[in-house]
Design a protein around this motif. Sequence first.
Motif, PDB file in Angstrom:
ATOM      1  N   ASP A  73      20.036  44.881  46.190  1.00  0.00           N
ATOM      2  CA  ASP A  73      19.515  45.712  46.647  1.00  0.00           C
ATOM      3  C   ASP A  73      17.798  45.837  45.610  1.00  0.00           C
ATOM      4  OD1 ASP A  73      21.649  46.911  46.914  1.00  0.00           O
ATOM      5  OD2 ASP A  73      22.156  48.639  44.650  1.00  0.00           O
ATOM      6  N   ASP A  74      17.028  45.387  44.882  1.00  0.00           N
ATOM      7  CA  ASP A  74      15.233  45.198  45.384  1.00  0.00           C
ATOM      8  C   ASP A  74      15.273  44.111  46.067  1.00  0.00           C
ATOM      9  OD1 ASP A  74      13.302  44.906  43.506  1.00  0.00           O
ATOM     10  OD2 ASP A  74      13.980  43.253  43.644  1.00  0.00           O
ATOM     11  N   TYR A  75      15.728  43.002  46.361  1.00  0.00           N
ATOM     12  CA  TYR A  75      15.583  42.239  47.777  1.00  0.00           C
ATOM     13  C   TYR A  75      15.646  42.927  48.456  1.00  0.00           C
ATOM     14  CZ  TYR A  75      15.453  37.829  44.550  1.00  0.00           C
ATOM     15  OH  TYR A  75      14.599  37.350  43.283  1.00  0.00           O
ATOM     16  N   ALA A  76      16.189  43.951  48.592  1.00  0.00           N
ATOM     17  CA  ALA A  76      16.615  44.414  50.662  1.00  0.00           C
ATOM     18  C   ALA A  76      15.472  45.488  50.859  1.00  0.00           C
ATOM     19  CB  ALA A  76      17.746  45.194  50.747  1.00  0.00           C
ATOM     20  N   GLU A  77      14.940  45.998  49.754  1.00  0.00           N
ATOM     21  CA  GLU A  77      13.440  46.867  49.286  1.00  0.00           C
ATOM     22  C   GLU A  77      12.844  45.735  49.957  1.00  0.00           C
ATOM     23  OE1 GLU A  77      13.770  50.366  49.804  1.00  0.00           O
ATOM     24  OE2 GLU A  77      15.181  50.353  50.154  1.00  0.00           O
ATOM     25  N   TYR A 123      12.511  43.137  50.998  1.00  0.00           N
ATOM     26  CA  TYR A 123      12.463  42.532  52.451  1.00  0.00           C
ATOM     27  C   TYR A 123      12.300  43.670  53.819  1.00  0.00           C
ATOM     28  CZ  TYR A 123      14.605  38.310  51.363  1.00  0.00           C
ATOM     29  OH  TYR A 123      14.907  36.621  51.159  1.00  0.00           O
ATOM     30  N   LYS A 124      12.503  45.135  53.539  1.00  0.00           N
ATOM     31  CA  LYS A 124      11.966  45.709  54.087  1.00  0.00           C
ATOM     32  C   LYS A 124      10.334  46.560  54.002  1.00  0.00           C
ATOM     33  CE  LYS A 124      16.439  49.070  53.872  1.00  0.00           C
ATOM     34  NZ  LYS A 124      16.520  50.504  53.367  1.00  0.00           N
ATOM     35  N   LYS A 125       9.606  45.985  53.309  1.00  0.00           N
ATOM     36  CA  LYS A 125       8.939  46.443  53.046  1.00  0.00           C
ATOM     37  C   LYS A 125       7.648  45.270  53.155  1.00  0.00           C
ATOM     38  CE  LYS A 125       8.867  49.231  49.876  1.00  0.00           C
ATOM     39  NZ  LYS A 125       8.928  49.448  47.701  1.00  0.00           N
ATOM     40  N   ARG A 126       8.916  44.341  54.259  1.00  0.00           N
ATOM     41  CA  ARG A 126       8.004  42.978  54.805  1.00  0.00           C
ATOM     42  C   ARG A 126       7.372  42.117  53.806  1.00  0.00           C
ATOM     43  NH1 ARG A 126       8.657  42.791  60.642  1.00  0.00           N
ATOM     44  NH2 ARG A 126       8.943  44.220  61.627  1.00  0.00           N
ATOM     45  N   GLU A 127       8.172  41.957  52.486  1.00  0.00           N
ATOM     46  CA  GLU A 127       7.521  41.235  51.880  1.00  0.00           C
ATOM     47  C   GLU A 127       8.110  39.545  51.843  1.00  0.00           C
ATOM     48  OE1 GLU A 127       7.796  40.159  46.649  1.00  0.00           O
ATOM     49  OE2 GLU A 127       8.273  42.248  47.746  1.00  0.00           O
ATOM     50  N   LYS A 128       7.162  38.304  52.319  1.00  0.00           N
ATOM     51  CA  LYS A 128       7.916  37.375  52.468  1.00  0.00           C
ATOM     52  C   LYS A 128       8.291  36.795  50.703  1.00  0.00           C
ATOM     53  CE  LYS A 128       5.916  33.693  55.637  1.00  0.00           C
ATOM     54  NZ  LYS A 128       7.417  33.660  56.204  1.00  0.00           N
ATOM     55  N   ASP A 177      20.893  27.413  46.722  1.00  0.00           N
ATOM     56  CA  ASP A 177      19.959  28.812  46.385  1.00  0.00           C
ATOM     57  C   ASP A 177      19.393  29.883  47.767  1.00  0.00           C
ATOM     58  OD1 ASP A 177      18.086  29.234  44.597  1.00  0.00           O
ATOM     59  OD2 ASP A 177      16.196  27.789  45.782  1.00  0.00           O
ATOM     60  N   GLY A 178      19.163  31.017  46.619  1.00  0.00           N
ATOM     61  CA  GLY A 178      19.485  32.597  47.493  1.00  0.00           C
ATOM     62  C   GLY A 178      20.396  33.408  47.966  1.00  0.00           C
ATOM     63  N   MET A 179      21.533  32.578  46.651  1.00  0.00           N
ATOM     64  CA  MET A 179      22.826  33.926  47.449  1.00  0.00           C
ATOM     65  C   MET A 179      21.938  35.355  47.216  1.00  0.00           C
ATOM     66  SD  MET A 179      25.990  33.095  47.083  1.00  0.00           S
ATOM     67  CE  MET A 179      26.806  32.036  46.793  1.00  0.00           C
ATOM     68  N   HIS A 180      21.098  35.740  46.345  1.00  0.00           N
ATOM     69  CA  HIS A 180      21.362  37.452  46.717  1.00  0.00           C
ATOM     70  C   HIS A 180      20.008  37.355  47.698  1.00  0.00           C
ATOM     71  CE1 HIS A 180      22.765  36.747  42.464  1.00  0.00           C
ATOM     72  NE2 HIS A 180      22.603  37.591  42.219  1.00  0.00           N
ATOM     73  N   ARG A 181      18.773  36.936  47.952  1.00  0.00           N
ATOM     74  CA  ARG A 181      18.280  36.828  49.130  1.00  0.00           C
ATOM     75  C   ARG A 181      19.126  37.226  50.970  1.00  0.00           C
ATOM     76  NH1 ARG A 181      15.010  32.008  47.855  1.00  0.00           N
ATOM     77  NH2 ARG A 181      15.874  31.580  45.959  1.00  0.00           N
ATOM     78  N   ILE A 182      20.394  36.119  50.305  1.00  0.00           N
ATOM     79  CA  ILE A 182      21.024  36.141  51.975  1.00  0.00           C
ATOM     80  C   ILE A 182      21.967  37.466  52.306  1.00  0.00           C
ATOM     81  CG2 ILE A 182      22.721  35.275  52.763  1.00  0.00           C
ATOM     82  CD1 ILE A 182      21.916  32.726  51.791  1.00  0.00           C
TER      83      ILE A 182
END
Length: 300
Positions: free
Chosen positions: A28-32, A34-39, A57-62
């Motif tokens: 949820d945190d990562y999704a938010e 990404y929505k704010k266009r954070e890289k 690497d990056g299961m949560h990001r995907i």
Amino acid sequence: MKKLIFIADINFKASPRVRDRLMTEVVDDYAERYKKREKLPPPVLALVDDGVLVCVDGMHRIHALKKNGQKAVECEVMKCTPEMALREALGSNRTHGLRRSNDDKRRCVDAALMQWPDKSNLAIAQLVGVDDKTVAVIRKEMEKSGHLDKEVVRKDTKDRTIKPRESRPDGDPVDCTGCVIPKEIRGTWEEADSVGMELENSVMSAKSALTAAQKDNDILFAEVNFSAAIGDLEKAWKAVQAVSPYAVCPTCNGFPSLQPKGCGMCKGRGFISKFRWDTVVPADLKKIRKKSAAEQKEVG
Ligand SMILES: [Zn+2]
């Protein structure tokens, strides 16, 4: 190499399990973010032997991007063996990203022991980033529950079986010639064993990556002279094998400090490698060793 990958093409089930569970609060945190266009750094995928795409690497990001409705993700993609994919996953998990729970660490040790049952507790501990005592406890549990064989068969590069190191009934560890390893050098022996194994594995990983690339006519390797590179790695493999202990030194019998001028045979280690045993130790010394090992066995 960066590539745009369809999330549906990633095989999560076959991916190295280095996390106990997916943490929804992190997704949820990562999704938010990404929505704010954070890289955020691109997830890393591995294309393993059989053409399966796994996440190292990056299961949560995907999963965060998926939650935001994205169908494809820009990922770093590398081609490797499943073994190397696990090594990568353990490494990235250890060094960055989310803090690991005890269950996560347990999951990593499980995965590493299943992949490398013949590695020492210390080598697994270094790979995963935990205490070697933790590895010892988990290994015992897995052996008890039948998830791990007690009798591990180690193979060399030519697929020949390396004799497992035995211990005598009283628990004293013996070397590959059946001679008891003196207490004084057991610490160094263990350390050399684990460092040597680590080095051998690194060289072998490089070799298997090259072999795989050659088999697949991988365009990335267009400028590589495969036979020369593989030959060099085989040479390097032999060279690093000299780190691994094979036999208690037959000259000083594992007590190099008792030699007035130091021990020329083992150069002060108290033990020698298989290469040295095969090429330098005279036949009569080997005979004496064989005889005394047989006598020790009778006594034990
Ligand atoms: Zn010696």
